[in-house]
Motif scaffolding. Structure first.
Motif, PDB file in Angstrom:
ATOM      1  N   ASN A   1       0.820  -1.216   0.000  1.00 54.88           N
ATOM      2  CA  ASN A   1       0.000   0.000   0.000  1.00 54.88           C
ATOM      3  C   ASN A   1       0.851   1.263   0.000  1.00 54.88           C
ATOM      4  N   VAL A   2       1.734   1.361  -0.978  1.00 54.28           N
ATOM      5  CA  VAL A   2       2.641   2.508  -1.037  1.00 54.28           C
ATOM      6  C   VAL A   2       2.527   3.249  -2.364  1.00 54.28           C
ATOM      7  N   SER A   3       2.881   4.525  -2.322  1.00 55.38           N
ATOM      8  CA  SER A   3       2.967   5.355  -3.515  1.00 55.38           C
ATOM      9  C   SER A   3       4.359   5.221  -4.118  1.00 55.38           C
ATOM     10  N   LEU A   4       4.554   5.790  -5.298  1.00 60.60           N
ATOM     11  CA  LEU A   4       5.871   5.758  -5.934  1.00 60.60           C
ATOM     12  C   LEU A   4       6.890   6.505  -5.091  1.00 60.60           C
ATOM     13  N   GLU A   5       6.509   7.665  -4.562  1.00 60.59           N
ATOM     14  CA  GLU A   5       7.443   8.436  -3.732  1.00 60.59           C
ATOM     15  C   GLU A   5       7.853   7.646  -2.500  1.00 60.59           C
ATOM     16  N   GLN A   6       6.907   6.984  -1.867  1.00 60.32           N
ATOM     17  CA  GLN A   6       7.217   6.178  -0.681  1.00 60.32           C
ATOM     18  C   GLN A   6       8.113   5.007  -1.036  1.00 60.32           C
ATOM     19  N   LEU A   7       7.845   4.375  -2.180  1.00 57.07           N
ATOM     20  CA  LEU A   7       8.687   3.259  -2.627  1.00 57.07           C
ATOM     21  C   LEU A   7      10.113   3.727  -2.877  1.00 57.07           C
ATOM     22  N   GLN A   8      10.267   4.831  -3.576  1.00 53.63           N
ATOM     23  CA  GLN A   8      11.606   5.334  -3.876  1.00 53.63           C
ATOM     24  C   GLN A   8      12.355   5.717  -2.603  1.00 53.63           C
ATOM     25  N   ARG A   9      11.648   6.329  -1.662  1.00 53.87           N
ATOM     26  CA  ARG A   9      12.293   6.704  -0.402  1.00 53.87           C
ATOM     27  C   ARG A   9      12.682   5.457   0.389  1.00 53.87           C
ATOM     28  N   ALA A  10      11.793   4.475   0.423  1.00 46.27           N
ATOM     29  CA  ALA A  10      12.064   3.254   1.180  1.00 46.27           C
ATOM     30  C   ALA A  10      13.274   2.512   0.616  1.00 46.27           C
ATOM     31  N   ARG A  11      13.439   2.549  -0.696  1.00 43.78           N
ATOM     32  CA  ARG A  11      14.560   1.828  -1.307  1.00 43.78           C
ATOM     33  C   ARG A  11      15.909   2.435  -0.948  1.00 43.78           C
TER      34      ARG A  11
END
Length: 295
Positions: free
Chosen positions: A161-171
């Motif tokens: 349940n993540v957005s692209l921005e959240q995915l990029q930050r998490a990576r």
């Protein structure tokens, strides 16, 4: 069953997984029927099983689904060494509701409980943050997952349940290997906002939850003339057509349909061998209304 392999970790799994949620909610099958259904999924080649600490009736029943999966795997007479159990933490079920809770100490405690519920002898193959909690930073939540990974409780880390921005930050914070977002013909935000494209280009697994959208939506889609024509021409059910459509969208897509009955399970898994043409994929794209629900 065909398999899909992901370059970021060389992680391999069946082209279709099994979502075990409905084996632990209200109205769930008996324990014996659930175990038999999970054993049938294994017989048919499923190597990815989706669960969560919150797949239960309410908080008094927490980790029910994980314990059920462990029992099914430990009693299966065949080889289960290649099976991936993907669990999640970060939601609770007070009174049967779904509430996001990613307070780090809670995550630490429930992650350890998930490890024990799944047998407590080998690392959790894939642990995913169930949702982003705006009260706590991604840094603090993923730090818990990294600690568990270093301690040998978790092998791989994913997100849900993540957005692209959240995915990029998490990576940038952890070695993310998977994303589990809602995705189906009616909910395609991950496709339009770049999440799906990011998973494809970066070698991450994309695991759509609710891939069939529920019985009502499947019935509505099946009533569309072009969809009826496609299913009839291929000699398949509408759910098989939808799952094949999803797998044709990108090689990173591994749908995780659920089932309470053997017939439903077998119908869904038959879609693993159904390959659609680009024109058929475009026809389904045009047939189902979709909405952009931003995360």
């Amino acid at each position: 069953m065909r398999t899909r392999r992901f370059g970021v970790t060389n992680l391999s799994m069946s082209a279709l997984g099994f979502g075990a949620l409905h084996l632990s909610l209200e109205g769930r099958p008996s324990r014996e029927d659930s175990i038999a259904l999970l054993h049938r999924a294994l017989e048919l080649g499923v190597t990815l099983f989706d669960t969560a600490d919150s797949y239960c009736r309410d908080d008094s029943d927490a980790h029910h689904n994980e314990r059920l999966l462990h029992e099914a795997l430990s009693t299966y007479p065949g080889d289960t060494s290649g099976v991936i159990v993907a669990t999640k933490g970060g939601m609770v079920r007070p009174g049967g509701d779904w509430v996001v809770l990613c307070e780090p100490d809670h995550l630490r405690r429930t992650l350890r409980e998930s490890f024990e519920a799944l047998g407590g002898k080998r690392p959790i193959e894939l642990w995913q943050l169930h949702a982003v909690d705006p009260r706590y930073s991604l840094e603090s939540c993923l730090a818990v997952a990294r600690e568990a990974q270093e301690a040998g409780l978790v092998r791989h880390i994913g997100l849900s349940n993540v957005s692209l921005e959240q995915l990029q930050r998490a990576r940038r914070l952890a070695p993310i290997v998977s994303v589990q977002n809602e995705y189906n013909p009616w909910q395609r935000s991950s496709e339009f906002t770049g999440v799906l494209a990011c998973c494809q280009s970066e070698g991450l697994a994309f695991l759509p939850w609710s891939p069939l959208g529920g019985p009502r939506r499947i019935a509505e889609l099946g009533a569309i003339p072009r969809v009826q024509e496609l299913a009839r021409a291929r000699g398949v059910s509408v759910p098989q057509l939808v799952l094949a459509w999803m797998m044709a969208k990108a090689s990173c897509v591994v749908p995780i349909p659920g089932a309470r009955r053997r017939a439903t399970l077998e119908d869904s898994l038959a879609s693993a061998e159904l390959k659609l043409t680009p024109e058929e994929v475009r026809d389904i794209d045009r047939s189902a209304p979709h909405r952009r629900r931003e995360l």
